[in-house]
Design a protein around this motif. Sequence first.
Motif: not given
Ligand SMILES: Cc1cc2nc3c(=O)[nH]c(=O)nc-3n(C[C@H](O)[C@H](O)[C@H](O)COP(=O)(O)OP(=O)(O)OC[C@H]3O[C@@H](n4cnc5c(N)ncnc54)[C@H](O)[C@@H]3O)c2cc1C
Lengths: 442, 190
Positions: A45-46, A48-49, A70-71, A81-82, A112, A165, A197, A341-342, A344, A346, A375
Motif C-alpha cells: 500500500g503506497g 499516506f502510511g 502498490e496497485r 479532494s472535497n 496487487d 470516498y 476515514r 483515521k487521517s 496525518h 497514518a 485534521c
Molecule cells: C474526502 C476525504 C477527505 C480527507 N481529508 C483528510 C484531511 O484533510 N486530512 C487528513 O489527515 N486525512 C484526510 N482524509 C483521510 C485520509 O485520506 C486517510 O486517512 C489516509 O489516506 C490513510 O492512509 P492509508 O495509508 O491508511 O491509506 P491510503 O492513503 O488510502 O493508501 C492505501 C493504498 O494502498 C493501496 N492498496 C490497498 N490494497 C492493496 C493491495 N492489496 N495491493 C497493492 N496496493 C494496495 C491503495 O491503492 C492505496 O494507494 C480524507 C479522506 C477522505 C475520503
Amino acid sequence: MSFNRREFLKTLTTSTVIVPLTACAAPSGGKSGGSSGKARIVVVGGGFGGATAAKYLKMMDAGLDVTLVERNKTFVSCPLSNEVISGHGKYEDLQAGYDGLMKRGVNVMFDDAVAVDAAGKSVKLKSGKTLKYDFLVLSPGIDFNYGGVAGYTEALANTTHPHAYKAGPQTLALKKQLEGMQDGQTFVISVPPGPFRCPPGPYERASQVASYFKHHGKGKCKVLIADANDSFSKKGLFEQAWKMHYPGMIEWVAGAAGGKVVKFDAKTNTASSDFNDFKGDVVNIIPPHHAGKIAMDTGLANDKGWCTVDMLTMESTKHKDIYVVGDSTVHGELPVYGAPKSAHMANTQAKVAVGAIIAKINGVAAPEPFFVNTCYSIAEKDWGFSVVHIYRAKDGKLIYDTKAGGISPVTMADESLLKLQRKLESEYCIGWFKNIMADAFA
Amino acid sequence: MRSSLMIAMAALGFASHPAYAGPTEDLARTCNACHGVNGVSVGPSMPSIGGLPEAYLKNLMLQWKSDERYSATMGRHFKGYTEAELSALATYFAKMPWVPVVQKADDKTLAQGKAASDRCETCHGATGGTPDDAETPKLNGQWADYMHLEMMKYRTEAAKMPHKKMRGNAKKLEEADVEAVAKYYAAQPK
Ligand SMILES: Cc1cc2nc3c(=O)[nH]c(=O)nc-3n(C[C@H](O)[C@H](O)[C@H](O)COP(=O)(O)OP(=O)(O)OC[C@H]3O[C@@H](n4cnc5c(N)ncnc54)[C@H](O)[C@@H]3O)c2cc1C
C-alpha cells in the motif's frame, strides 16, 4: 552513514552494549535475509502510511532492502479532494507518483498483493510473484462494506453513484454531477456508522458543496446529511460556519432522528433509514468501511473489521513481524475512533513503526513513540479550522493528552481575531497538504 | 565544503542526516509533516524552521506552550511537549543549515518591497539574512505567503504577540506594502 546508524542505535537503548548494525544483521535465522544478508521489508500500500514507511525506512537506514507494492502508478489524495469537487482545488494537485521513492532506493512494484502467508513470511502478488519478507508493513487503507446499504453496489459506485470516498475518477464524477445541478435541487450525503476515514470528511464535503451552490447562483439548493451517528467531529465549528456562510442550506439528520441510511433505490434516487426516505437529485452514499481487504484476508482484523496493534509499536497483535498502520488499524483509546483515521495519523504511525522495526532488527528496545495528528477542514474560502491530537506512551499505554490538542476556538474575544484565525487555518491547510505529500512521496 | 548542490539537496531532504540525536530526533520527525524534511518547507503558507536562531525558536516554542503568544495551530501541539523537549527541539533545528527558498517576484513589487523594508533593516539586515541578534529570525528565502500571514498577526491588535517593537514596526507599514515586503525578503538568497 554507518556512524549515524551507530549513533542511532546507541541512543535507542540505555545499555552500553554496542549492537550490530541493521543491514548486516539478518534476523530470524537469516534464511529469508536475501542474497546480501540484508533485512528485507515489504510494504503493501503506497498511500499516506505506506509511502511514508518506505521512505523513512530508507532514510533511517539506507542499507535496508525495502520493497513497496502498490496497485496504482499514480496516487490520488483524499485530503483536499472535497475542495476539488467544489471547484476550489485542482485535481492535478491531488496526484503524486513514486519516482521520489525510487530515487531513494525503494524497490517499487506496481502490482496487487493478493495473499499474505504470515507463517511462511511471504506475500503473493497478482502477477504471480512471491516476495519473502523479514518484516511486513501493511497500509492498505480501507475497503467498503457495500452490504451495509442494501441496494448500493460497487457497480453503482463506479458508474452513476460515486461515493468519492477513495479519491480518483469518482471524485471527478461527483464533481460533474454537482455541476449539473439546477437551483433549488437537493444534494444528499449519507454518512456511515463510525469509525470511518476522516471523521470530519462528510461535513467538510457538505460545506464545500454548499460553497459551490453559493458561488454559482444556486443558493436555493439544499444539502441534506443523513447520518448514522448522533454527533460528529468539530460539530460546533461546522455548525457555526454553516450558520454564517450557508444559512438554511445545510440540514443534518442525526442517527437518533432516523438518519441512518440502510437502503438505497438508485431508480428513484432515494436513500432510506428505518424511519425516513431521503430523496435527492444527487445522492452521495458513503458506505460503511472496514480495514483494507488484504489485512482482513490475512486475519489481522477484530470482529468489528479493524486491525488491532500494539499501541506503542504498531505491530499486529495477531501476527509477529507484521506492522499495520493507517486507516486499517484501531489504535488509541478515544471512543469510537481510537485515533482518527487521517493522513496525518497514518504518517505519524508509519514513522513509529519504522523506528520499532529498526530497533527490533537490531535487538534493542523500541524508541518511545510519539503520535501527532492535525485534521484541517475548509468550510468556505478563508474559513478553515482544525482538530489536534497528541498521543504519548505512559506506563506502557498510549494516552491521549487532554492538556494539549483539541479543536480550534469556536468563539474568540474579538471578531477580527476570529476572522484571522479562520483565514490562517484555511491557508495552513494547503501548506500542510504540500508538506505531507512531500513527506510521503518526495 | 558545502557546495550549492549540497544545499539544494538538503532542501530536497537528500542531505546526510546529522548524527542521531536521541529522542529529540524521534520528536523532530513528526514536524516534517508540516515543516518539511530538515525543516525546509515546500508549502508556501508553512514556515521553514531549520537553521533559524536557537534563541528565537526557543522563545516562540515556550511562549506557545505557556499561552503567552497567539498561534492558530502550533500552541495546541506544544502543550503536549515538556519544556525540556521544546528546548531540545529548538537546539536541534537551529543546528540545521538555513536553506532559503528563493521565490520570484516582478521588479515593481521588489522595488516597492525594498523601499518599505527601510524601517526593518536595522534589525533584520538589508536582505533579511543577517539579523542583528539571536532573537530575530532570518527572513531571506522564508516563504512570502507565510510572512504575509505572520505580518497579519502582528498587525491584529487582539492577537497576543509579545514582541512590542516588531509589532510596532509591522503596524506602521502601509497595508499595500505588506505583501510587497514579504515578497522582497522571500526573493533574497542571502
Ligand atoms: C474526502 C476525504 C477527505 C480527507 N481529508 C483528510 C484531511 O484533510 N486530512 C487528513 O489527515 N486525512 C484526510 N482524509 C483521510 C485520509 O485520506 C486517510 O486517512 C489516509 O489516506 C490513510 O492512509 P492509508 O495509508 O491508511 O491509506 P491510503 O492513503 O488510502 O493508501 C492505501 C493504498 O494502498 C493501496 N492498496 C490497498 N490494497 C492493496 C493491495 N492489496 N495491493 C497493492 N496496493 C494496495 C491503495 O491503492 C492505496 O494507494 C480524507 C479522506 C477522505 C475520503
